[in-house]
Enzyme design. Sequence first.
Site, PDB file in Angstrom:
ATOM      1  N   GLN A   1    -116.622 -78.181 -12.233  1.00 33.72           N
ATOM      2  CA  GLN A   1    -117.896 -77.453 -12.310  1.00 33.72           C
ATOM      3  C   GLN A   1    -118.052 -76.538 -11.101  1.00 33.72           C
ATOM      4  O   GLN A   1    -117.861 -76.949  -9.954  1.00 33.72           O
ATOM      5  CB  GLN A   1    -119.059 -78.455 -12.401  1.00 33.72           C
TER       6      GLN A   1
ATOM      7  N   LYS B   1    -122.766 -81.268 -20.992  1.00 34.30           N
ATOM      8  CA  LYS B   1    -121.388 -81.168 -21.486  1.00 34.30           C
ATOM      9  C   LYS B   1    -120.868 -82.545 -21.884  1.00 34.30           C
ATOM     10  O   LYS B   1    -120.245 -82.714 -22.928  1.00 34.30           O
ATOM     11  CB  LYS B   1    -120.477 -80.549 -20.418  1.00 34.30           C
TER      12      LYS B   1
ATOM     13  N   ASP C   1    -111.415 -74.483 -19.230  1.00 33.11           N
ATOM     14  CA  ASP C   1    -112.318 -73.380 -18.877  1.00 33.11           C
ATOM     15  C   ASP C   1    -111.600 -72.030 -18.939  1.00 33.11           C
ATOM     16  O   ASP C   1    -112.247 -70.987 -18.922  1.00 33.11           O
ATOM     17  CB  ASP C   1    -112.823 -73.568 -17.436  1.00 33.11           C
TER      18      ASP C   1
HETATM   19  N1  GUN Z   1    -120.545 -72.810 -13.711  1.00 30.10           N
HETATM   20  C1  GUN Z   1    -121.233 -71.907 -14.441  1.00 30.10           C
HETATM   21  N2  GUN Z   1    -120.616 -71.688 -15.628  1.00 30.10           N
HETATM   22  C2  GUN Z   1    -119.517 -72.463 -15.640  1.00 30.10           C
HETATM   23  C3  GUN Z   1    -118.482 -72.675 -16.594  1.00 30.10           C
HETATM   24  O1  GUN Z   1    -118.422 -72.088 -17.690  1.00 30.10           O
HETATM   25  N3  GUN Z   1    -117.524 -73.565 -16.233  1.00 30.10           N
HETATM   26  C4  GUN Z   1    -117.542 -74.203 -15.040  1.00 30.10           C
HETATM   27  N4  GUN Z   1    -116.546 -75.041 -14.769  1.00 30.10           N
HETATM   28  N5  GUN Z   1    -118.486 -74.028 -14.130  1.00 30.10           N
HETATM   29  C5  GUN Z   1    -119.463 -73.164 -14.446  1.00 30.10           C
END
Ligand code: GUN
Length: 288
Positions: free
Chosen positions: A97, A53, A120
């Site tokens: 995350q 990311k 998110d």
């Molecule tokens: N863990 C697995 N998928 C995601 C996501 O799309 N965002 C976040 N913050 N954590 C994750």
Amino acid sequence: MAAQILDGKSLAASIRAALKERVAALVQRGVKPGLAVVLAGDDPASRVYVRNKRLAATETGVHSELIELPGTIGQRELRERIEGLNANRAIHGILVQLPLPKPIDAAAVLEAIAPAKDVDGFHEINMGALFAGRPAVVPCTPAGVMRLMEQARIPLAGRHAVVIGRSNIVGKPVAQLLLQKDATVTICHSKSSDLSELTRRADVLIAAVGRPKLVRQDMVKPGACVIDVGVNRLEDGKLAGDVDFQAVKEVAGWITPVPGGVGPMTIAMLLENCIRAASRELEPKPAG
Ligand code: GUN
């Protein structure tokens, strides 16, 4: 005839190229989009996701900050760190995350993020808006799934979409987005009886459970669109989706590969959400 492969990698690359130009235009107007990524603990998969990311952010011209915290961090301290980011004017998007280390209550942590910076789309305000049909921030993976299908002109109105998985991150929001496109939606989960009977009726099948090769060829209607959200690490170190790709591609009409399908789209949508949040800085503030 073998399925058409939905190439998320190349679509995500073209979205990111367009976003890079939007960032350059924002920077010219004095706004450099900023993303803060909070990583608590040392889950190896989370570490890889976070690295990808941040790399994509930097490549698009988005400033990114990593806030690395020990797995032993307390909930109160984590919320305080997020409150600091809420007040930080260089940061437009905050991503925590998941999963968070036990025993942290993830929902309570996500609620500390300012809804306008919740890139998110996991804050209850944003989830509520999505379910009320007034989406503010759409969660990245569901948004990526929908964009991939839109690009391939997969018909949705009046079609039967079956979602396997009911998580807040993917299953529930993607079901809602499909409903907004006038699909008839069934959500299946671990307690659903006769999964195959349900999936065989799907014109669009979305697998988001995290069980390698759960979806076999005999579970798929010929010509269906099969979207694989699963990312599972096998014992030999290889990645596998929730769909048995080699077998299912022989019957499906469209299918996403793993890797190279939904994953890159998630990152492109994250950057889009962050850049949209940063652009709001240039909008006139409502009076009052
Ligand atoms: N863990 C697995 N998928 C995601 C996501 O799309 N965002 C976040 N913050 N954590 C994750």
